[in-house]
Scaffold this active site. Structure first.
Site, short mmCIF file in Angstrom:
data_model
loop_
_atom_site.label_atom_id
_atom_site.label_comp_id
_atom_site.label_asym_id
_atom_site.label_seq_id
_atom_site.Cartn_x
_atom_site.Cartn_y
_atom_site.Cartn_z
N ASP A 34 0.86 -1.18 0.00
CA ASP A 34 0.00 0.00 0.00
C ASP A 34 0.89 1.23 0.00
O ASP A 34 2.02 1.19 0.49
CB ASP A 34 -0.92 0.01 1.23
CG ASP A 34 -2.19 0.82 0.97
OD1 ASP A 34 -3.26 0.20 0.81
OD2 ASP A 34 -2.09 2.06 0.89
N GLU A 153 -15.41 -8.99 -5.45
CA GLU A 153 -15.57 -9.34 -4.04
C GLU A 153 -17.02 -9.12 -3.61
O GLU A 153 -17.70 -8.23 -4.13
CB GLU A 153 -14.60 -8.52 -3.18
CG GLU A 153 -14.73 -7.02 -3.29
CD GLU A 153 -15.77 -6.42 -2.39
OE1 GLU A 153 -16.19 -7.11 -1.46
OE2 GLU A 153 -16.16 -5.25 -2.61
N PHE A 154 -17.46 -9.94 -2.64
CA PHE A 154 -18.82 -9.81 -2.12
C PHE A 154 -18.80 -9.70 -0.60
O PHE A 154 -19.70 -10.18 0.08
CB PHE A 154 -19.66 -11.01 -2.57
CG PHE A 154 -19.76 -11.15 -4.07
CD1 PHE A 154 -20.58 -10.30 -4.80
CD2 PHE A 154 -19.01 -12.10 -4.75
CE1 PHE A 154 -20.66 -10.41 -6.18
CE2 PHE A 154 -19.08 -12.22 -6.13
CZ PHE A 154 -19.92 -11.36 -6.86
N LEU A 155 -17.73 -9.11 -0.07
CA LEU A 155 -17.61 -9.00 1.38
C LEU A 155 -18.44 -7.83 1.88
O LEU A 155 -18.33 -6.72 1.35
CB LEU A 155 -16.15 -8.76 1.80
CG LEU A 155 -15.08 -9.70 1.23
CD1 LEU A 155 -13.71 -9.31 1.79
CD2 LEU A 155 -15.40 -11.15 1.54
N ASN A 210 -25.11 -5.98 -6.28
CA ASN A 210 -25.29 -4.82 -5.39
C ASN A 210 -26.55 -4.04 -5.76
O ASN A 210 -27.27 -3.56 -4.88
CB ASN A 210 -24.06 -3.91 -5.43
CG ASN A 210 -23.01 -4.34 -4.42
OD1 ASN A 210 -23.16 -5.38 -3.78
ND2 ASN A 210 -21.96 -3.56 -4.25
N GLY A 255 -36.41 1.08 6.42
CA GLY A 255 -35.71 1.99 7.33
C GLY A 255 -35.35 3.28 6.63
O GLY A 255 -36.02 3.72 5.68
N CYS A 262 -20.51 1.44 -0.69
CA CYS A 262 -20.65 0.55 -1.86
C CYS A 262 -21.97 0.67 -2.62
O CYS A 262 -21.96 0.95 -3.82
CB CYS A 262 -20.46 -0.90 -1.42
SG CYS A 262 -18.90 -1.15 -0.59
N LYS A 265 -22.73 4.02 -4.49
CA LYS A 265 -21.67 4.31 -5.47
C LYS A 265 -21.77 3.35 -6.66
O LYS A 265 -21.71 3.76 -7.82
CB LYS A 265 -20.30 4.18 -4.78
CG LYS A 265 -19.13 4.47 -5.68
CD LYS A 265 -17.84 3.92 -5.13
CE LYS A 265 -17.63 2.56 -5.62
NZ LYS A 265 -16.43 1.97 -5.93
N LYS A 322 -23.95 1.17 9.08
CA LYS A 322 -24.67 -0.02 9.55
C LYS A 322 -24.00 -0.48 10.84
O LYS A 322 -22.86 -0.06 11.12
CB LYS A 322 -24.68 -1.12 8.50
CG LYS A 322 -23.32 -1.69 8.16
CD LYS A 322 -23.48 -2.71 7.06
CE LYS A 322 -22.51 -3.84 7.19
NZ LYS A 322 -22.66 -4.86 6.17
#
Ligand code: UGA
Length: 436
Positions: A34, A153-155, A210, A255, A262, A265, A322
């Site tokens: 990084d 990714e689906f995290l 998403n 809610g 995510c 966007k 969340k």
């Protein structure tokens, strides 16, 4: 596994760090690169830049056994077998995703790589990105050396480590099956379906997933509006609808709407991908519109009960987008607070995690006039209303009837439907949820 070396570009970010820690825990020699040297130093000392359940234990144990290395030197990836790109793709002013960090990552890697490598694109990118990169690599005569794979990714934040260990599916887009097999092997997921497909399909699967999650939320929020008019209870409706196996129970909680870094966007990026091709996407446009409205409906409810917000003190409960995370990026709480302030309210805010995290500093800079307090009691004391914005489990345990005693006005607007209106209204609280 010892013989496989994995590189992660963007290793200090949410997706990069989780992947680095999990691959190291699987036994691979993992090097996380990084550009944020200061953040890397902190990580190496065990201080992570964000909260993610189970992550710090994984990082620390892999640092101890030497399987995980953090570096700001790209050169350390020169002999990697597989390199993951986990950099950000932030929105441009016109909502298109900015893929420049992805492109730089490919170029940086191309400069130093000394052997054939599988380059795995994890970041969420517009459809066509992998092919664009492949064309570029081919022009540079690098396509035989750098084998490009799209592996979205689906995290989800707050369960990212769990999601890594127990994915619903693994999606791998590649030009050749052999490359997809190599990547699938790394995860070694017994019993997990692996979708091996084209680059374009893989990129679209991520966006379509998403966008469908977002659609379900806006859908149930729309039904919730009708519920309020007819005296229905959206929670009962969500349960009744979700018990149909063809529909399922997830993402049907009404809610204050979806937020975070995510869903919105990616939805905006997907819309821009339609527009760029001369196509409209009326359904997705409505999903976004409904979500934008949802926050202001909550403010309207406060105004209705307080007769305007000028000079009123509102305690905001919940800042993160969340529960289970201290992430404030694109959280709905920020525009809600902004609106409250712009309409003359005085705001006191509480969040069980943000208040103890480095994000508190950022929040204080963003909202210098908002007092960030350490307890719900302090947020309630002397307030004209409470607005619940995040479904923290500890908020469910609150004794609102007792809390009401410290408030000037017993108005509680619950953007997460944590309570039962009948009991609270019977106890003298002006309680409003969403669709209940
Ligand atoms: C989302 C997806 O769920 C992940 O699969 C994906 O990998 C990730 O985006 C990504 O693209 O990186 P995340 O943004 O972490 O994950 O959080 P979600 O659990 O999807 O929640 C998003 C928002 O929807 C939150 O504000 C949440 O409160 C809200 N939500 C969720 C509802 O309002 N109602 C629901 O029923 C569920």
């Amino acid at each position: 596994m010892d013989s496989v070396k994995i590189g992660i570009i963007g290793g200090a970010g949410h997706i990069g760090l989780v992947h680095a820690a999990c691959f190291a825990a699987l036994g691979y020699h993992t090097v996380a690169h990084d550009l944020k040297s200061a953040t890397l130093k902190n990580i190496a000392k065990g201080k992570l830049p964000f909260h993610e359940p189970g992550l710090s234990e994984l990082v620390n144990s892999s640092l101890e056994n030497g399987r995980l290395l953090f570096t700001d030197q790209m050169n350390h990836l020169k002999d990697a077998d597989v390199v993951y790109i986990c950099v950000g793709t932030p929105p441009l002013p016109d909502d298109r995703a900015d893929i420049s960090q992805v492109e730089h990552a490919v170029e940086d890697l191309a400069r130093i790589i000394q052997k054939e490598v599988v380059l795995v694109q994890k970041s969420t990118v517009p459809v066509g990105t992998a092919r664009k990169i492949f064309t570029h690599l081919s022009q540079e005569a690098l396509a035989e050396k750098i084998h490009l794979v799209s592996n979205p990714e689906f995290l989800a934040e707050g369960s990212a480590v769990e999601d890594f260990w127990h994915p619903d599916r693994i999606v791998i887009g590649s030009k050749h099956l052999e490359e997809a097999d190599k990547v699938a092997f790394l995860y070694n997921p017994p019993g997990v379906p692996v979708v091996k497909t084209s680059w374009e399909n893989a990129e679209l699967i991520k966006h379509a997933s998403n966008a469908l999650l977002a659609t379900r939320i806006s859908y149930i929020n729309e039904i919730a509006r009708l519920c309020e008019k007819v005296g229905g209870d959206i929670r009962s409706i969500s349960r009744g609808v979700g018990l149909d196996n063809r529909i399922g129970p997830h993402f049907l909680e009404a809610g204050v709407g979806f937020s975070g870094p995510c869903l919105e966007k990616d939805l905006r990026s997907l819309l821009s991908q339609f527009y760029q091709r001369g196509e409209e996407a009326p359904l997705l446009k409505s999903v976004l519109f409904i979500n934008q409205q949802q926050r202001y409906l909550l403010v309207k409810k406060l105004e209705k009960h307080l007769g305007g917000l000028e000079g009123k003190r509102v305690g905001v409960l919940g800042l993160s987008f969340k529960p289970g995370t201290d992430d404030l990026r694109d959280s709905h709480s920020l525009p809600v607070i902004e609106t409250l302030l712009s309409r003359g309210a005085e705001v006191t805010a509480h969040d069980p995690m943000v208040v103890h995290s480095s994000r508190a500093e950022w929040f204080n800079i963003l909202f210098p006039s908002v007092k960030l307090v350490h307890s719900v009691q302090l947020a309630a004391e002397g307030s004209d209303a409470l607005a619940i914005l995040t479904a923290w489990p500890e908020y469910r345990e609150l004794d609102l009837l007792k809390l009401k005693e410290s408030m000037v006005n017993p108005v509680i607007v619950d953007g997460r439907n944590l309570f039962y209106p009948k009991i609270l209204r019977g106890g003298g609280i002006k309680y409003e949820g969403v669709g209940i």
